[in-house]
Design a protein around this motif. Structure first.
Motif, short mmCIF file in Angstrom:
data_model
loop_
_atom_site.label_atom_id
_atom_site.label_comp_id
_atom_site.label_asym_id
_atom_site.label_seq_id
_atom_site.Cartn_x
_atom_site.Cartn_y
_atom_site.Cartn_z
N ASP A 63 0.86 -1.17 0.03
CA ASP A 63 0.00 0.17 -0.10
C ASP A 63 0.93 1.12 -0.01
O ASP A 63 1.68 1.28 0.98
N LEU A 64 1.19 2.04 -1.13
CA LEU A 64 1.87 3.00 -1.26
C LEU A 64 1.02 4.21 -1.46
O LEU A 64 0.14 4.42 -2.18
N LYS A 65 1.56 5.48 -0.78
CA LYS A 65 0.71 6.74 -0.85
C LYS A 65 1.75 7.68 -0.85
O LYS A 65 2.64 7.85 0.06
N THR A 66 1.92 8.76 -1.87
CA THR A 66 2.78 9.92 -1.81
C THR A 66 1.94 11.22 -1.90
O THR A 66 1.03 11.26 -2.55
N GLU A 67 2.33 12.19 -1.14
CA GLU A 67 1.57 13.61 -1.18
C GLU A 67 2.66 14.74 -1.29
O GLU A 67 3.59 14.60 -0.59
N LEU A 68 2.43 15.49 -2.33
CA LEU A 68 3.18 16.71 -2.34
C LEU A 68 2.64 17.61 -1.40
O LEU A 68 1.49 18.14 -1.82
N LYS A 69 3.30 18.08 -0.42
CA LYS A 69 2.62 18.68 0.50
C LYS A 69 2.42 20.31 0.15
O LYS A 69 1.29 20.85 0.68
N GLN A 70 3.18 20.87 -0.71
CA GLN A 70 2.78 22.24 -1.11
C GLN A 70 1.48 22.39 -1.86
O GLN A 70 0.78 23.29 -1.70
N THR A 71 1.35 21.26 -2.51
CA THR A 71 0.14 21.33 -3.60
C THR A 71 -1.08 20.57 -2.76
O THR A 71 -2.02 20.37 -3.56
N ALA A 72 -0.67 19.78 -2.21
CA ALA A 72 -1.54 18.78 -1.43
C ALA A 72 -2.18 17.55 -2.44
O ALA A 72 -2.95 17.15 -2.22
N GLU A 73 -1.31 17.58 -3.52
CA GLU A 73 -1.74 16.63 -4.69
C GLU A 73 -1.23 15.09 -4.03
O GLU A 73 -0.12 15.04 -3.55
N ILE A 74 -2.17 14.36 -4.05
CA ILE A 74 -2.09 13.05 -3.48
C ILE A 74 -2.09 11.84 -4.67
O ILE A 74 -2.69 11.88 -5.47
N ASN A 75 -0.90 11.01 -4.67
CA ASN A 75 -0.78 9.95 -5.60
C ASN A 75 -1.17 8.79 -4.77
O ASN A 75 -0.20 8.07 -4.12
N ASP A 76 -2.48 8.35 -4.67
CA ASP A 76 -2.96 7.33 -3.81
C ASP A 76 -3.20 6.08 -4.85
O ASP A 76 -4.20 5.99 -5.44
N ARG A 77 -2.08 5.08 -4.96
CA ARG A 77 -2.39 3.95 -5.65
C ARG A 77 -3.25 2.98 -5.01
O ARG A 77 -3.15 2.79 -3.53
#
Length: 181
Positions: A63-77
């Motif tokens: 279960d992998l999740k990355t988040e760009l904190k400045q833009t709040a963009e979430i790459n929730d696979r």
């Protein structure tokens, strides 16, 4: 050359004049990488006279999740499941000579810096960036090995084949100003 890229390079050069070190801890202020791995492994093996074997199977849910904190963009696979089998067969040709054949499937996950899309600087002329959409690398590994044991030394000779998919590699691009991107 792209005007925004030139501007970014100029800003980077100015920043580097002021400070020469950027720490990984600072990057974590901008990117969050949460990786959960649930796994189980089973193996069985035995030796019968001159023949030996060992078989294994690893099941893994990632279960992998990355988040760009400045833009709040979430790459929730979506969580994904993989099986990683292994098989090792051996035959004792003589008391001092053995023959082995093996197969395994392996995984290598991208590291934090591979996923980080923000620019970082290794020196005045190198800019690094990652890709948060990278997939793990998967390798099928086949090995054939002959082993000779004497009283003083063990000699081995092997032939192997590896097939890797979704290879994670560095790409170097040098612009007109000599900056490595």
């Amino acid at each position: 050359m792209n005007a925004k890229l030139i501007e970014a390079i100029e800003e980077a050069e100015e920043f580097l004049k002021e400070t020469k070190e950027i720490f990984v801890e600072d990057r974590e202020k901008y990117l969050s990488n949460k990786e959960k791995i649930y796994a189980t492994y089973v193996s069985v093996g035995n030796k019968m006279k001159k023949f030996s074997y060992q078989f294994g199977l690893r099941g893994e849910l990632t279960d992998l999740k990355t988040e760009l904190k400045q833009t709040a963009e979430i790459n929730d696979r979506k969580p994904f499941f993989n099986l990683f089998p292994s098989a090792h067969l051996g035959y004792q040709l003589t008391e001092k000579n053995n023959f082995q054949v093996s197969y395994s499937r392996r995984i290598q996950r991208p590291e934090f810096q591979d996923l980080n899309p923000f620019f970082s600087f290794t020196n005045d002329r190198s800019i690094l960036t990652g890709n948060p959409n990278l997939n793990p690398m998967y390798t099928h590994s086949f090995d054939v090995e002959f082993i000779h044991q004497s009283d003083f030394i063990v000699l081995g000779s092997s032939v192997y084949f590896r097939n890797t998919t979704d290879v994670i590699d560095e790409i170097f691009n040098v612009n007109d100003e000599g900056i490595t991107l």
